[in-house]
Design a protein around this motif. Structure first.
Motif, PDB file in Angstrom:
ATOM      1  N   LEU A 240       0.835  -1.201   0.000  1.00  0.00           N
ATOM      2  CA  LEU A 240       0.000   0.000   0.000  1.00  0.00           C
ATOM      3  C   LEU A 240       0.870   1.252   0.000  1.00  0.00           C
ATOM      4  CD1 LEU A 240      -2.601  -1.075   2.727  1.00  0.00           C
ATOM      5  CD2 LEU A 240      -2.859  -1.263   0.246  1.00  0.00           C
ATOM      6  N   PHE A 241       0.236   2.365  -0.373  1.00  0.00           N
ATOM      7  CA  PHE A 241       0.924   3.650  -0.362  1.00  0.00           C
ATOM      8  C   PHE A 241       1.349   4.012   1.060  1.00  0.00           C
ATOM      9  CE2 PHE A 241       0.440   8.181   0.568  1.00  0.00           C
ATOM     10  CZ  PHE A 241       1.393   8.731  -0.262  1.00  0.00           C
ATOM     11  N   LEU A 242       2.596   4.487   1.196  1.00  0.00           N
ATOM     12  CA  LEU A 242       3.103   4.895   2.502  1.00  0.00           C
ATOM     13  C   LEU A 242       3.255   6.410   2.599  1.00  0.00           C
ATOM     14  CD1 LEU A 242       4.259   4.104   5.289  1.00  0.00           C
ATOM     15  CD2 LEU A 242       6.522   4.029   4.199  1.00  0.00           C
ATOM     16  N   ARG A 243       3.926   7.005   1.636  1.00  0.00           N
ATOM     17  CA  ARG A 243       4.160   8.451   1.690  1.00  0.00           C
ATOM     18  C   ARG A 243       4.668   8.936   0.337  1.00  0.00           C
ATOM     19  NH1 ARG A 243       8.572   6.431   4.851  1.00  0.00           N
ATOM     20  NH2 ARG A 243      10.522   6.474   3.643  1.00  0.00           N
ATOM     21  N   VAL A 244       4.634  10.257   0.191  1.00  0.00           N
ATOM     22  CA  VAL A 244       5.339  10.883  -0.938  1.00  0.00           C
ATOM     23  C   VAL A 244       6.804  10.948  -0.533  1.00  0.00           C
ATOM     24  CG1 VAL A 244       5.627  12.954  -2.319  1.00  0.00           C
ATOM     25  CG2 VAL A 244       3.336  12.212  -1.665  1.00  0.00           C
ATOM     26  N   ASN A 245       7.628  10.174  -1.210  1.00  0.00           N
ATOM     27  CA  ASN A 245       8.987   9.964  -0.746  1.00  0.00           C
ATOM     28  C   ASN A 245       9.971  11.032  -1.205  1.00  0.00           C
ATOM     29  OD1 ASN A 245      10.564   8.132   0.864  1.00  0.00           O
ATOM     30  ND2 ASN A 245      11.678   7.566  -1.008  1.00  0.00           N
ATOM     31  N   GLU A 246       9.742  11.596  -2.403  1.00  0.00           N
ATOM     32  CA  GLU A 246      10.734  12.532  -2.933  1.00  0.00           C
ATOM     33  C   GLU A 246      10.140  13.324  -4.086  1.00  0.00           C
ATOM     34  OE1 GLU A 246      15.193  12.378  -5.016  1.00  0.00           O
ATOM     35  OE2 GLU A 246      14.129  10.539  -4.488  1.00  0.00           O
ATOM     36  N   PHE A 247      10.572  14.574  -4.199  1.00  0.00           N
ATOM     37  CA  PHE A 247      10.305  15.366  -5.395  1.00  0.00           C
ATOM     38  C   PHE A 247      11.552  15.268  -6.284  1.00  0.00           C
ATOM     39  CE2 PHE A 247       7.400  17.854  -2.483  1.00  0.00           C
ATOM     40  CZ  PHE A 247       6.239  17.368  -3.064  1.00  0.00           C
ATOM     41  N   ALA A 248      11.499  14.350  -7.230  1.00  0.00           N
ATOM     42  CA  ALA A 248      12.651  14.133  -8.103  1.00  0.00           C
ATOM     43  C   ALA A 248      12.653  15.151  -9.237  1.00  0.00           C
ATOM     44  CB  ALA A 248      12.628  12.707  -8.649  1.00  0.00           C
ATOM     45  N   ASP A 249      13.640  15.050 -10.108  1.00  0.00           N
ATOM     46  CA  ASP A 249      13.780  16.025 -11.192  1.00  0.00           C
ATOM     47  C   ASP A 249      12.579  16.017 -12.121  1.00  0.00           C
ATOM     48  OD1 ASP A 249      16.207  16.817 -10.202  1.00  0.00           O
ATOM     49  OD2 ASP A 249      17.364  15.454 -11.477  1.00  0.00           O
ATOM     50  N   SER A 250      12.083  14.823 -12.435  1.00  0.00           N
ATOM     51  CA  SER A 250      11.001  14.749 -13.415  1.00  0.00           C
ATOM     52  C   SER A 250       9.789  13.984 -12.911  1.00  0.00           C
ATOM     53  CB  SER A 250      11.514  14.088 -14.709  1.00  0.00           C
ATOM     54  OG  SER A 250      12.007  12.784 -14.431  1.00  0.00           O
ATOM     55  N   ALA A 251       9.758  13.626 -11.611  1.00  0.00           N
ATOM     56  CA  ALA A 251       8.650  12.815 -11.102  1.00  0.00           C
ATOM     57  C   ALA A 251       8.470  13.021  -9.615  1.00  0.00           C
ATOM     58  CB  ALA A 251       8.901  11.339 -11.402  1.00  0.00           C
ATOM     59  N   ILE A 252       7.263  12.718  -9.148  1.00  0.00           N
ATOM     60  CA  ILE A 252       6.973  12.628  -7.718  1.00  0.00           C
ATOM     61  C   ILE A 252       7.094  11.156  -7.337  1.00  0.00           C
ATOM     62  CG2 ILE A 252       5.258  13.001  -5.914  1.00  0.00           C
ATOM     63  CD1 ILE A 252       4.003  15.150  -7.657  1.00  0.00           C
ATOM     64  N   MET A 253       7.983  10.835  -6.401  1.00  0.00           N
ATOM     65  CA  MET A 253       8.242   9.451  -6.041  1.00  0.00           C
ATOM     66  C   MET A 253       7.307   9.021  -4.911  1.00  0.00           C
ATOM     67  SD  MET A 253      10.502   8.973  -8.249  1.00  0.00           S
ATOM     68  CE  MET A 253      10.764   7.253  -7.863  1.00  0.00           C
ATOM     69  N   MET A 254       6.540   7.966  -5.167  1.00  0.00           N
ATOM     70  CA  MET A 254       5.585   7.422  -4.205  1.00  0.00           C
ATOM     71  C   MET A 254       6.180   6.153  -3.578  1.00  0.00           C
ATOM     72  SD  MET A 254       3.226   9.655  -5.022  1.00  0.00           S
ATOM     73  CE  MET A 254       1.607   9.134  -4.474  1.00  0.00           C
ATOM     74  N   LYS A 255       6.230   6.110  -2.241  1.00  0.00           N
ATOM     75  CA  LYS A 255       6.767   4.942  -1.533  1.00  0.00           C
ATOM     76  C   LYS A 255       5.645   3.949  -1.263  1.00  0.00           C
ATOM     77  CE  LYS A 255      10.304   4.366   0.202  1.00  0.00           C
ATOM     78  NZ  LYS A 255      11.506   3.623  -0.235  1.00  0.00           N
ATOM     79  N   ILE A 256       5.870   2.684  -1.694  1.00  0.00           N
ATOM     80  CA  ILE A 256       4.896   1.593  -1.515  1.00  0.00           C
ATOM     81  C   ILE A 256       5.562   0.499  -0.686  1.00  0.00           C
ATOM     82  CG2 ILE A 256       3.414  -0.089  -2.677  1.00  0.00           C
ATOM     83  CD1 ILE A 256       3.567   1.736  -5.162  1.00  0.00           C
ATOM     84  N   LEU A 257       4.904   0.071   0.396  1.00  0.00           N
ATOM     85  CA  LEU A 257       5.450  -0.968   1.273  1.00  0.00           C
ATOM     86  C   LEU A 257       4.438  -2.091   1.467  1.00  0.00           C
ATOM     87  CD1 LEU A 257       7.362   0.776   4.216  1.00  0.00           C
ATOM     88  CD2 LEU A 257       8.292  -0.280   2.155  1.00  0.00           C
ATOM     89  N   GLY A 258       4.958  -3.313   1.602  1.00  0.00           N
ATOM     90  CA  GLY A 258       4.150  -4.489   1.918  1.00  0.00           C
ATOM     91  C   GLY A 258       5.050  -5.568   2.501  1.00  0.00           C
ATOM     92  N   GLU A 259       4.492  -6.670   2.937  1.00  0.00           N
ATOM     93  CA  GLU A 259       5.267  -7.761   3.524  1.00  0.00           C
ATOM     94  C   GLU A 259       4.888  -9.078   2.869  1.00  0.00           C
ATOM     95  OE1 GLU A 259       4.790  -7.776   7.728  1.00  0.00           O
ATOM     96  OE2 GLU A 259       5.787  -5.836   8.029  1.00  0.00           O
ATOM     97  N   THR A 260       5.904  -9.923   2.672  1.00  0.00           N
ATOM     98  CA  THR A 260       5.700 -11.228   2.057  1.00  0.00           C
ATOM     99  C   THR A 260       6.386 -12.307   2.885  1.00  0.00           C
ATOM    100  OG1 THR A 260       7.714 -11.233   0.700  1.00  0.00           O
ATOM    101  CG2 THR A 260       5.797 -10.069  -0.193  1.00  0.00           C
ATOM    102  N   LEU A 261       6.163 -13.531   2.498  1.00  0.00           N
ATOM    103  CA  LEU A 261       6.925 -14.632   3.087  1.00  0.00           C
ATOM    104  C   LEU A 261       8.400 -14.483   2.714  1.00  0.00           C
ATOM    105  CD1 LEU A 261       4.583 -17.683   2.353  1.00  0.00           C
ATOM    106  CD2 LEU A 261       4.864 -16.468   4.517  1.00  0.00           C
ATOM    107  N   PRO A 262       9.298 -15.101   3.478  1.00  0.00           N
ATOM    108  CA  PRO A 262      10.720 -14.975   3.170  1.00  0.00           C
ATOM    109  C   PRO A 262      11.042 -15.364   1.720  1.00  0.00           C
ATOM    110  CG  PRO A 262      10.447 -16.023   5.297  1.00  0.00           C
ATOM    111  CD  PRO A 262       9.068 -15.895   4.705  1.00  0.00           C
ATOM    112  N   SER A 263      11.860 -14.513   1.076  1.00  0.00           N
ATOM    113  CA  SER A 263      12.364 -14.727  -0.289  1.00  0.00           C
ATOM    114  C   SER A 263      11.300 -14.583  -1.368  1.00  0.00           C
ATOM    115  CB  SER A 263      13.029 -16.115  -0.419  1.00  0.00           C
ATOM    116  OG  SER A 263      14.080 -16.256   0.501  1.00  0.00           O
ATOM    117  N   LYS A 264      10.097 -14.151  -1.016  1.00  0.00           N
ATOM    118  CA  LYS A 264       9.034 -13.982  -2.013  1.00  0.00           C
ATOM    119  C   LYS A 264       8.898 -12.536  -2.478  1.00  0.00           C
ATOM    120  CE  LYS A 264       7.456 -18.232  -2.103  1.00  0.00           C
ATOM    121  NZ  LYS A 264       7.458 -19.039  -3.337  1.00  0.00           N
ATOM    122  N   GLN A 265       9.693 -11.619  -1.920  1.00  0.00           N
ATOM    123  CA  GLN A 265       9.500 -10.208  -2.230  1.00  0.00           C
ATOM    124  C   GLN A 265       9.808  -9.867  -3.681  1.00  0.00           C
ATOM    125  OE1 GLN A 265      11.967 -11.503  -0.469  1.00  0.00           O
ATOM    126  NE2 GLN A 265      13.721 -10.132  -0.192  1.00  0.00           N
TER     127      GLN A 265
END
Length: 304
Positions: A240-265
């Motif tokens: 899910l969306f976590l935060r607006v992570n950065e105002f980059a040169d040409s884009a707004i960077m959206m941080k997305i986080l979730g959790e999976t089983l080990p080695s499935k990420q």
């Protein structure tokens, strides 16, 4: 009296004298040192049994259970540690008991200890790296820093753990290359699949985008992925969306986080990227990319 009879009588007389002589020596020895030898042997056997039970209980207490590991994996790790410590204690006990018994037989053990010290010193100089590897391996197994099947990163190599021994760890990286790393060379371990893994994705959108609309689309894609029968068994928490992570040169960077089983990420993140691209195209959300504008000089007109 024949010659054979004389020889037989002389041998019998010599045997009786020697038997009487050695009986005078053996019987007191059996009553003193012999009893001590028997006592040392029985005591060593009893101490070995007590140490074996103590080591088994101590290891089971010291090794903390891992809720994400199978009972078989935990039992295997405990048995490995118990075998290592029990064997070490048994060797030390046998050496001590043997030296004590030799002393009861009248053998000076001081020269033996001196020779053992010299040999141990030579072995210490020659095998210091081996000893370092073994001790480091004991702590790796005891602390359960990583297991077979985990994906780890060392200072000089990374990959999936294929084998762990007391001396070294064997990794296979994404190219299929096998790395053998002595435990003494490991200074830092990064376990990428310990207990659970995390989806950590930065997604860039155009500055012209409606952020509330973008957030709604991201969360919908993440929830749909987490409820998909093909993927839900691998996902512990939907991306899910976590935060607006950065105002980059040409884009707004959206941080997305979730959790999976080990080695499935990695495979879940790949599927998430694919679905986000399709959803963004459908919703008209632009994913910007660096562009270069080339200006061509105009030809200079010369006066005729």
């Amino acid at each position: 009296m024949t010659f054979e009879i004389l020889i037989e009588e002389n041998m019998k007389e010599i045997f009786e004298k020697n038997l009487e002589k050695y009986s005078e020596l053996i019987v007191p020895w059996l009553l003193t040192s012999g009893v001590k030898v028997i006592f040392i042997t029985i005591a060593a056997f009893i101490i070995h049994k007590i140490l074996a039970k103590f080591i088994a209980r101590a290891v089971k207490i010291a090794v903390r259970p891992d809720h994400f590991s199978s009972p078989d994996a935990e039992e295997k790790r405990e048995n490995t540690l118990i075998q290592i410590f029990t064997t070490t204690a048994q060797i030390a006990l046998i050496i001590m008991a043997t030296l004590m018994i030799l002393q009861e037989f009248g053998i000076e053990i001081a020269p033996i200890l001196a020779a053992a010290g010299i040999v141990g010193l030579a072995f210490g100089f020659g095998g210091q790296y081996l000893i370092r590897d073994v001790i480091s391996g004991l702590f790796i197994i005891l602390e359960n820093q990583y297991r077979i099947g985990d994906v780890v990163s060392f200072d000089n190599a990374s990959g999936a753990v294929q084998e762990i021994s007391l001396r070294k760890t064997t990794l296979r990286d994404m190219d299929g290359t096998v790395h053998h790393i002595p435990h003494g060379e490991i200074k830092k371990v990064s376990n990428l699949s310990k207990d659970f893994s995390r989806i950590n994705l930065d997604m860039g959108v155009s500055y012209n985008s409606n952020l509330e609309h973008v957030i709604t689309v991201i969360n919908k894609v993440g929830n749909d992925l987490a409820t998909d029968p093909q993927w839900k068994t691998s996902i512990l928490a939907p991306p899910l969306f976590l935060r607006v992570n950065e105002f980059a040169d040409s884009a707004i960077m959206m941080k997305i986080l979730g959790e999976t089983l080990p080695s499935k990420q990695w495979e879940v993140t790949g599927e998430l990227r694919k679905r986000l691209k399709a959803a963004f195209d459908k919703e008209g959300i632009e994913i910007p990319f660096p562009q270069m504008v080339v200006h061509q000089p105009q030809p200079v007109e010369t006066e005729k």
